[in-house]
Design an enzyme around this catalytic site. Structure first.
Site, short mmCIF file in Angstrom:
data_model
loop_
_atom_site.label_atom_id
_atom_site.label_comp_id
_atom_site.label_asym_id
_atom_site.label_seq_id
_atom_site.Cartn_x
_atom_site.Cartn_y
_atom_site.Cartn_z
CE LYS A 1 -4.51 0.83 0.31
NZ LYS A 1 -5.60 -0.09 -0.05
N1 GLU Z 1 -7.38 0.03 -3.33
C1 GLU Z 1 -8.11 -1.18 -3.55
C2 GLU Z 1 -8.16 -2.01 -2.29
O1 GLU Z 1 -7.98 -1.52 -1.21
C3 GLU Z 1 -7.62 -1.94 -4.77
C4 GLU Z 1 -6.21 -2.37 -4.70
C5 GLU Z 1 -5.68 -2.97 -5.99
O2 GLU Z 1 -6.45 -3.14 -6.92
O3 GLU Z 1 -4.48 -3.24 -6.04
O4 GLU Z 1 -8.46 -3.18 -2.35
#
Ligand code: GLU
Length: 448
Positions: free
Chosen positions: A138
């Protein structure tokens, strides 16, 4: 970064045992308090619980409790005024044993190393629950994007990617949109990274514009996954989906798509809310209309339909389904007892604290945990990455069918695990996820 430690397992002798018990109880209380405020502490509480139930081997437990990599970078940006600002950007890779790190980038005033680390770990567990071959990562920049021009946002994004250097990459760590970022931001990430590498690399990010290798169906994918998980959960508790009443908190990409798709299934969206407040209409909102309004005006603040509710009244609505699709920590031990929904389906990451979980479980409210409920986004991100690598594009029907298959399988495996062990869906999801990641560590072996 200090991660709360689990209560010691050292048995000690009689006397030490007494002292240990006091401090154990104290430490457990302190961990519970921390988990109400800190997403990372909340994640650790759930992880420890699953690790205990799985009787995880202590070495692997120690590995999985810690992020593999935490990076904080200065992000200098020239403002339109000509003044130089410096923001702080983060990227955390929690675990990459099952594949490249995967997870979004958020631009928000809540961003911190604590939050990003928890979110990275949740991505590890999320990818493992639905069994897509990624690890968890993240990123985020501590900023208020609403106060920035498009040019400033572009420079912010490029400066952040420069700061990340070779930390990201299609086989290493693949960003995607998250809170306050979108396909345009991903296009800038793609461009900045590709210039660094010297050639165009579409698979370095997902959630891109379709013209640049984005996948059909990715825009609605998280909301579609929430709809699928909600539908399965309502059926599981014996409530008909058609006519089910729904309250959706958060009307961004996830909440608005979930509302539209649930409405298409025959649900009545009786309440919607965003950071400007909540509104109620017993006859049900037209989610399409509300979505168009938010696209145009930015928030629901002036939306001319429904009656205004306080946030507390919104959470206490007697509905069949409550979808928290905003930020972390909205259902806490202070307000969980007021919730009268039959099912809570977590569109956001981490909306429910462990203290709230205990109350919701005791009150017989079925909670579909974030790491399952909102896995539709990363699932279609996986499809996007696969399409980019094959240089081939799937139809929207294929994407949606495969998403349905994966979400349905995910829900059923979590439900079976919960029934087998007599635990909540959340604990079951963590057990499945942690078990899968631990199994890969055992197969791969550890450097001695
Ligand atoms: N931000 C989204 C989540 O928290 C998608 C993450 C992604 O597709 O890599 O799942």
């Amino acid at each position: 970064m200090s991660i709360p430690q689990p209560p010691s397992d050292h048995p000690g002798n009689g006397l030490q045992g007494v002292a240990l018990q006091t401090s154990r109880a104290e430490r457990a209380a302190a961990a519970a308090d921390a988990a109400e405020r800190s997403p990372l502490a909340a994640m650790i509480v759930r992880f420890d619980q699953a690790a205990d139930l799985l009787e995880l081997e202590p070495g692997v437990r120690r590995i999985l409790r810690e992020p593999e990599m935490q990076l904080a970078v200065a992000v200098p940006v020239m403002r339109d005024s000509g003044e130089m600002d410096v923001f702080t950007g983060y990227r955390v890779q929690h675990n990459t044993a099952r594949g490249p790190g995967k997870g979004g980038i958020r631009f928000d005033l809540h961003v911190s190393m604590d939050e990003v680390t928890a979110l990275a770990a949740w991505m590890t567990w999320k990818c493992a629950v639905v069994d897509v071959p990624f690890g968890g990562a993240k990123g985020g920049i501590l900023c208020d994007p609403s106060g920035m021009s498009k040019g400033e946002l572009e420079r912010l994004t490029r400066s952040y990617v420069r700061g990340l250097g070779d930390v990201i990459g299609p086989d290493k760590d693949v960003p995607a949109p998250d809170v306050n970022t979108n396909a345009q931001v991903m296009a800038w990430v793609l461009d900045a990274y590709s210039r660094q590498i010297g050639h165009t690399v579409t698979s370095v990010v997902t959630g891109k514009p379709i013209e640049l290798g984005g996948s059909l169906g990715r825009g609605d994918a998280t909301g579609r996954g929430v709809m699928l998980a909600s539908r399965a959960a309502l059926e599981y508790v014996g409530l008909p989906v058609a006519g089910a009443t729904v309250a959706v908190q958060g009307f961004g990409n996830v909440g608005s798509a979930a509302a539209r798709l649930l409405q298409a299934e025959g649900c009545r969206i009786v309440a919607i809310a965003d950071r400007t407040g909540a509104i109620f209409d017993a006859a049900g909102f037209d989610s399409e209309d509300a979505t168009k309004w938010v696209r145009k005006h930015g928030t629901l603040a002036e939306y001319p339909r429904g009656e205004r509710l306080s946030d507390a009244e919104f959470l206490a609505l007697e509905v069949d389904l409550l979808v928290p699709a905003a930020l972390e920590g909205v259902l806490t031990r202070d307000n969980a007892a007021t919730v009268r929904a039959r099912v809570v389906c977590e569109g956001a990451n981490g909306p429910t604290t462990p203290g709230a979980d205990d109350i919701l479980n005791a009150n017989g409210i079925l909670v579909v945990p974030d790491i399952l409920a909102n896995a539709g986004g990363v699932t279609v991100s996986y499809f996007e990455w696969v399409q980019n690598r094959a240089a081939y594009m799937w139809s929207e029907d294929i994407v949606n069918d495969r998403l349905r298959e994966i979400m349905t399988r995910g829900f059923l495996s979590v439900r079976d695990q919960a029934e087998k062990h007599g635990v909540s869906l959340r604990t079951a999801a963590y057990m499945l996820a942690v078990g899968r990641v631990a199994a890969v560590h055992h197969l791969r072996g550890v450097y001695a």
